[in-house]
Design a protein around this motif. Structure first.
Motif, PDB file in Angstrom:
ATOM      1  N   GLN A 295       0.752  -1.317   0.135  1.00  0.00           N
ATOM      2  CA  GLN A 295      -0.060  -0.018   0.003  1.00  0.00           C
ATOM      3  C   GLN A 295       0.985   1.258  -0.040  1.00  0.00           C
ATOM      4  N   PHE A 296       0.213   2.112  -0.767  1.00  0.00           N
ATOM      5  CA  PHE A 296       1.246   3.427  -0.775  1.00  0.00           C
ATOM      6  C   PHE A 296       0.502   4.458   0.247  1.00  0.00           C
ATOM      7  N   VAL A 297       1.352   5.123   1.224  1.00  0.00           N
ATOM      8  CA  VAL A 297       0.687   5.892   2.080  1.00  0.00           C
ATOM      9  C   VAL A 297       1.358   7.401   2.151  1.00  0.00           C
ATOM     10  N   SER A 298       0.433   8.056   2.673  1.00  0.00           N
ATOM     11  CA  SER A 298       1.179   9.584   2.607  1.00  0.00           C
ATOM     12  C   SER A 298       1.537   9.907   3.980  1.00  0.00           C
ATOM     13  N   GLN A 299       2.428  11.007   4.147  1.00  0.00           N
ATOM     14  CA  GLN A 299       2.747  11.410   5.495  1.00  0.00           C
ATOM     15  C   GLN A 299       1.593  11.820   6.199  1.00  0.00           C
ATOM     16  N   GLY A 300       1.362  11.316   7.379  1.00  0.00           N
ATOM     17  CA  GLY A 300       0.117  11.624   8.361  1.00  0.00           C
ATOM     18  C   GLY A 300      -0.827  10.424   8.444  1.00  0.00           C
ATOM     19  N   ASP A 301      -0.925   9.405   7.318  1.00  0.00           N
ATOM     20  CA  ASP A 301      -1.787   8.465   7.131  1.00  0.00           C
ATOM     21  C   ASP A 301      -1.697   7.384   8.500  1.00  0.00           C
ATOM     22  N   THR A 302      -2.810   6.972   9.071  1.00  0.00           N
ATOM     23  CA  THR A 302      -2.679   6.172  10.174  1.00  0.00           C
ATOM     24  C   THR A 302      -2.426   4.431   9.865  1.00  0.00           C
ATOM     25  N   ILE A 303      -1.367   4.101  10.227  1.00  0.00           N
ATOM     26  CA  ILE A 303      -0.784   2.744   9.673  1.00  0.00           C
ATOM     27  C   ILE A 303      -0.984   1.740  10.607  1.00  0.00           C
ATOM     28  N   GLY A 304      -1.139   2.041  11.896  1.00  0.00           N
ATOM     29  CA  GLY A 304      -1.423   0.996  13.060  1.00  0.00           C
ATOM     30  C   GLY A 304      -1.484   1.666  14.444  1.00  0.00           C
ATOM     31  N   LEU A 305      -1.703   0.781  15.392  1.00  0.00           N
ATOM     32  CA  LEU A 305      -1.992   1.392  16.774  1.00  0.00           C
ATOM     33  C   LEU A 305      -1.118   0.962  17.715  1.00  0.00           C
ATOM     34  N   ILE A 306      -0.816   1.640  18.661  1.00  0.00           N
ATOM     35  CA  ILE A 306       0.353   1.629  19.789  1.00  0.00           C
ATOM     36  C   ILE A 306      -0.185   0.188  20.512  1.00  0.00           C
ATOM     37  N   GLY A 307       0.729  -0.590  20.936  1.00  0.00           N
ATOM     38  CA  GLY A 307       0.541  -1.932  21.510  1.00  0.00           C
ATOM     39  C   GLY A 307       1.534  -2.410  22.346  1.00  0.00           C
ATOM     40  N   ASN A 308       1.513  -3.427  23.058  1.00  0.00           N
ATOM     41  CA  ASN A 308       2.493  -4.183  23.887  1.00  0.00           C
ATOM     42  C   ASN A 308       2.697  -5.498  23.333  1.00  0.00           C
ATOM     43  N   THR A 309       2.857  -5.776  22.123  1.00  0.00           N
ATOM     44  CA  THR A 309       3.380  -7.038  21.505  1.00  0.00           C
ATOM     45  C   THR A 309       4.772  -7.064  21.617  1.00  0.00           C
ATOM     46  N   GLY A 310       5.372  -8.485  21.424  1.00  0.00           N
ATOM     47  CA  GLY A 310       6.754  -8.692  21.650  1.00  0.00           C
ATOM     48  C   GLY A 310       7.409  -8.490  22.809  1.00  0.00           C
ATOM     49  N   VAL A 311       8.665  -8.183  23.066  1.00  0.00           N
ATOM     50  CA  VAL A 311       9.360  -7.994  24.133  1.00  0.00           C
ATOM     51  C   VAL A 311       9.078  -6.582  24.693  1.00  0.00           C
ATOM     52  N   SER A 312       8.166  -6.319  25.421  1.00  0.00           N
ATOM     53  CA  SER A 312       8.072  -5.057  25.817  1.00  0.00           C
ATOM     54  C   SER A 312       7.412  -4.862  27.357  1.00  0.00           C
ATOM     55  N   THR A 313       7.760  -4.038  28.112  1.00  0.00           N
ATOM     56  CA  THR A 313       7.185  -3.696  29.577  1.00  0.00           C
ATOM     57  C   THR A 313       6.099  -3.066  29.451  1.00  0.00           C
ATOM     58  N   GLY A 314       5.607  -2.466  28.358  1.00  0.00           N
ATOM     59  CA  GLY A 314       4.229  -1.877  28.824  1.00  0.00           C
ATOM     60  C   GLY A 314       3.993  -1.242  27.119  1.00  0.00           C
ATOM     61  N   PRO A 315       2.664  -0.744  26.981  1.00  0.00           N
ATOM     62  CA  PRO A 315       2.354  -0.192  25.658  1.00  0.00           C
ATOM     63  C   PRO A 315       3.290   1.204  25.115  1.00  0.00           C
ATOM     64  N   HIS A 316       3.779   0.733  23.943  1.00  0.00           N
ATOM     65  CA  HIS A 316       4.521   1.997  23.437  1.00  0.00           C
ATOM     66  C   HIS A 316       4.886   1.594  21.834  1.00  0.00           C
ATOM     67  N   LEU A 317       5.444   2.761  21.259  1.00  0.00           N
ATOM     68  CA  LEU A 317       5.969   2.678  19.938  1.00  0.00           C
ATOM     69  C   LEU A 317       7.517   2.365  19.613  1.00  0.00           C
ATOM     70  N   HIS A 318       7.952   1.356  19.131  1.00  0.00           N
ATOM     71  CA  HIS A 318       9.471   1.424  18.851  1.00  0.00           C
ATOM     72  C   HIS A 318       9.518   2.013  17.296  1.00  0.00           C
ATOM     73  N   TYR A 319      10.403   3.131  17.329  1.00  0.00           N
ATOM     74  CA  TYR A 319      10.088   3.711  15.909  1.00  0.00           C
ATOM     75  C   TYR A 319      11.788   3.680  15.547  1.00  0.00           C
ATOM     76  N   GLU A 320      11.973   3.244  14.263  1.00  0.00           N
ATOM     77  CA  GLU A 320      13.467   3.432  13.594  1.00  0.00           C
ATOM     78  C   GLU A 320      13.511   4.185  12.336  1.00  0.00           C
ATOM     79  N   VAL A 321      14.400   4.708  12.051  1.00  0.00           N
ATOM     80  CA  VAL A 321      14.911   5.471  10.733  1.00  0.00           C
ATOM     81  C   VAL A 321      15.949   4.705  10.239  1.00  0.00           C
TER      82      VAL A 321
END
Length: 340
Positions: A295-321
């Motif tokens: 899918q092609f997305v534009s800057q600002g389009d919603t792509i998902g929701l914050i969660g606590n899946t994987g190795v995580s101590t609480g709901p957060h977003l891990h963001y990489e560039v």
């Protein structure tokens, strides 16, 4: 024959009657005029008796003379009243014109003050525009006017000799200012085009906060950090954003195409978006992914929701560039306030 004589006799009698009638009227009118002039020419004696023992003054006059004198005095009195009324009206009009003149002078003084403020603001604008154009590398086109001055330079305009009574000079200043502003339209349009191009560039690189509305805080920065589970030092390859709850929307930080939608034991549900200029962004620990692979997305389009899946101590977003194969600090591209 006798009948003709009777007609002539009747005509003669009628003519005599008409003549006598008009003669009697003329005689009556003549007598009336004669009586009028006779009465008007009657002599009157006017006596002035003082209260003191002074001599009594008396003089004779006719009725005509007395009436004529009264008419002259009445005319003089009426003329005096008319001229007095005209003088009052003229004075009132003069007073009104003087008030209007004072109001016009006050308005002119205020206009001169506003004109001075306008010229000062225009000078600041000219300096700011010149500096901005110099920084952006946009050439300023100075067109000469018929008077030999340059529209692109206000320096000559602010060297005018101040003269409160010289309205022509002030009008010339305003005309020159209007000419300058017209010449400034083209450079400003160039700036607008450059900003539009830069806006397009910024939309193609990760340059916005990854949470919709810029909510949340940075719970872990990029680089050396203590692992929240093992307690060991390690290299954190992204930035963690937290809102203390699940379900907040995650947005694409630039225009691009979704190239991966997958699950990782460490990152949980994650999405990778490919952008122009070699940029990639990865979003992990989602409670739910919304964008689909390809899918092609534009800057600002919603792509998902914050969660606590994987190795995580609480709901957060891990963001990489990523730039190519290199992982970079997202803080260089995201204007965020770091909080603990």
């Amino acid at each position: 024959m006798s009948q003709t004589r009777r007609y002539k006799r009747a005509e003669k009698n009628f003519a005599q009657m008409v003549f006598k009638f008009f003669a009697s009227i003329g005689t009556g009118i003549g007598r009336g005029f004669a009586g009028f002039f006779k009465a008007g020419n009657r002599k009157l004696t006017i006596m002035i008796v003082p209260h003191s023992q002074s001599k009594v003054l008396n003089f004779q006059t006719s009725i005509f003379s007395l009436v004529f004198a009264f008419l002259i005095l009445g005319g003089i009195g009426l003329s005096f009243l008319w001229f007095n009324k005209s003088s009052i009206s003229a004075n009132a009009e003069i007073a009104r014109l003087q008030n209007e003149n004072r109001a016009a002078r006050a308005g002119l003084d205020e206009l001169r003050d506003e004109n001075t403020n306008l010229l000062q603001a225009a000078k600041k604008f000219e300096n700011s525009l010149s500096n901005t154009l110099s920084l952006l590398g946009v050439e300023q086109q100075n067109k000469k006017t018929s008077a030999g001055s340059q529209n692109g330079d206000l320096a000559s305009m602010f060297d005018f000799t101040e003269n409160s009574g010289n309205i022509v000079a002030e009008s010339a200043d305003i005309k020159q200012l209007a000419s300058y502003l017209e010449s400034a339209v083209s450079p400003i349009e160039e700036i607008g085009k450059m900003l539009q191009e830069q806006g397009t560039l910024f939309a193609d690189i990760p340059s916005v906060h990854p949470l919709k509305g810029g909510i949340g805080h940075v719970s872990m920065a990029f680089g050396h950090n203590l692992h929240p589970i093992t307690g060991q030092w390690y290299i954190h390859k992204g930035m963690d954003f937290s809102t203390y709850r699940s379900g907040d929307p995650i947005i694409s930080t630039a225009n691009g195409q979704v190239v991966q939608v997958n699950f990782d034991p460490g990152l949980g549900n994650y999405i990778i978006v490919k952008h122009k200029h070699g940029f990639y962004t990865r979003y992990g620990h989602m409670s739910r992914t919304i964008a689909k692979k390809g899918q092609f997305v534009s800057q600002g389009d919603t792509i998902g929701l914050i969660g606590n899946t994987g190795v995580s101590t609480g709901p957060h977003l891990h963001y990489e560039v990523h730039i190519g194969s290199e992982i970079v600090d997202p803080a260089q591209y995201v204007n965020v306030v770091f909080t603990k």
